[in-house]
Write an enzyme that holds these catalytic residues in place. Structure first.
Site, short mmCIF file in Angstrom:
data_model
loop_
_atom_site.label_atom_id
_atom_site.label_comp_id
_atom_site.label_asym_id
_atom_site.label_seq_id
_atom_site.Cartn_x
_atom_site.Cartn_y
_atom_site.Cartn_z
N HIS A 18 0.84 -1.21 0.00
CA HIS A 18 0.00 0.00 0.00
C HIS A 18 0.87 1.26 0.00
O HIS A 18 0.60 2.21 -0.72
CB HIS A 18 -0.90 0.03 1.24
CG HIS A 18 -1.91 -1.07 1.31
ND1 HIS A 18 -2.02 -1.92 2.40
CD2 HIS A 18 -2.87 -1.48 0.44
CE1 HIS A 18 -3.01 -2.78 2.19
NE2 HIS A 18 -3.53 -2.54 1.01
N LYS A 42 -17.64 -6.64 4.75
CA LYS A 42 -16.30 -7.22 4.83
C LYS A 42 -15.88 -7.35 6.27
O LYS A 42 -15.85 -6.37 7.00
CB LYS A 42 -15.30 -6.30 4.09
CG LYS A 42 -14.90 -6.87 2.77
CD LYS A 42 -13.72 -6.15 2.18
CE LYS A 42 -13.56 -6.59 0.73
NZ LYS A 42 -12.68 -5.73 -0.02
N ARG A 91 -1.71 -5.84 -8.65
CA ARG A 91 -0.70 -6.87 -8.44
C ARG A 91 -0.77 -7.90 -9.56
O ARG A 91 -1.51 -7.71 -10.51
CB ARG A 91 -0.93 -7.56 -7.08
CG ARG A 91 -0.53 -6.68 -5.92
CD ARG A 91 -1.15 -7.15 -4.64
NE ARG A 91 -2.59 -6.94 -4.67
CZ ARG A 91 -3.38 -7.15 -3.63
NH1 ARG A 91 -2.89 -7.59 -2.50
NH2 ARG A 91 -4.68 -6.91 -3.73
N SER A 129 -2.62 -7.95 2.58
CA SER A 129 -2.90 -7.88 4.01
C SER A 129 -3.20 -9.28 4.55
O SER A 129 -2.78 -9.63 5.65
CB SER A 129 -4.09 -6.95 4.27
OG SER A 129 -3.82 -5.66 3.81
P1 ADP Z 1 -9.71 -3.76 -1.03
O1 ADP Z 1 -10.43 -4.64 -0.06
O2 ADP Z 1 -10.46 -2.53 -1.39
O3 ADP Z 1 -9.14 -4.45 -2.23
P2 ADP Z 1 -7.04 -3.64 0.05
O4 ADP Z 1 -6.62 -2.98 1.31
O5 ADP Z 1 -6.84 -5.10 -0.06
O6 ADP Z 1 -8.51 -3.19 -0.14
O7 ADP Z 1 -6.30 -2.96 -1.15
C1 ADP Z 1 -6.44 -1.59 -1.43
C2 ADP Z 1 -5.77 -1.30 -2.73
O8 ADP Z 1 -4.38 -1.51 -2.59
C3 ADP Z 1 -6.20 -2.18 -3.91
O9 ADP Z 1 -6.15 -1.42 -5.07
C4 ADP Z 1 -5.15 -3.25 -3.95
O10 ADP Z 1 -5.01 -3.79 -5.23
C5 ADP Z 1 -3.94 -2.44 -3.56
N1 ADP Z 1 -2.90 -3.27 -2.99
C6 ADP Z 1 -2.95 -4.09 -1.91
N2 ADP Z 1 -1.77 -4.71 -1.71
C7 ADP Z 1 -0.95 -4.27 -2.70
C8 ADP Z 1 0.39 -4.56 -3.07
N3 ADP Z 1 1.12 -5.44 -2.43
N4 ADP Z 1 0.88 -3.92 -4.13
C9 ADP Z 1 0.12 -3.05 -4.83
N5 ADP Z 1 -1.13 -2.74 -4.55
C10 ADP Z 1 -1.67 -3.35 -3.50
#
Ligand code: ADP
Length: 163
Positions: A18, A42, A91, A129
């Protein structure tokens, strides 16, 4: 008017993946708002307040970053902020299908919203996460995946079951 970008997500909890996207986003805007979603459908390990606190802590040295929670539709949050641009991280293939759906659904709700996708550094391509939560539960080291502050909070939440 300032060029504002909104970065929405669950951030349960924030990882280096992030933070990588936040840093990239900052290169193309004047203000970046991390919008922490409180989607009631969620289930999250950290409450919305906790997720905001973690994000605020790990971005406190970054200029032009703001962290806010939001509920309801993302398009409504954008309207309140007078913003049109959203960034999301992309990703390896796993994100593509879902993100495609979201863009189309949001476009139906608000024609003027645009989504920019950014790819993280290669080291974070497979980082999520969920992965770090699993690793902590198994007692593995996650120092390469999330800041120390986040790691400590995770360890408090997830007791490592030693056998
Ligand atoms: P959501 O539940 O909305 O997908 P996340 O917290 O999992 O929320 O992810 C928020 C954003 O950050 C999404 O666009 C996700 O693709 C991106 N993201 C999460 N982990 C990574 C990572 N390792 N590299 C790049 N982008 C990431």
């Amino acid at each position: 008017m300032k060029k504002i970008i909104i970065y929405p997500g669950s951030f349960d909890p924030v990882t280096y993946g992030h933070l990588d996207i936040i840093e990239r986003g900052l290169k193309i805007c004047e203000q970046l708002i991390v919008a922490v979603s409180s989607n009631p459908l969620k289930r999250t390990l950290f409450s919305i307040e906790e997720r905001v606190i973690l994000l605020k802590e790990v971005t406190k040295k970054m200029k032009n970053v703001q962290v806010e929670k939001f509920d309801g539709l993302l398009v409504d949050f954008l309207k309140r902020k007078e913003a049109r641009i959203v960034i999301r991280g992309l990703r390896a293939v796993s994100d593509f299908e879902y993100e495609f759906q979201m863009v189309l659904a949001n476009r139906r709700l608000n024609e003027s919203m645009e989504t920019i996708f950014m790819m993280p550094s290669e080291s974070y391509f497979y980082l999520s996460s969920s992965l770090i939560k699993e690793l902590v539960a198994l007692g593995a080291d996650i120092s390469g995946y999330a800041p120390k502050f986040v790691e400590n909070e995770l360890k408090r939440k997830i007791p490592y079951a030693q056998s």
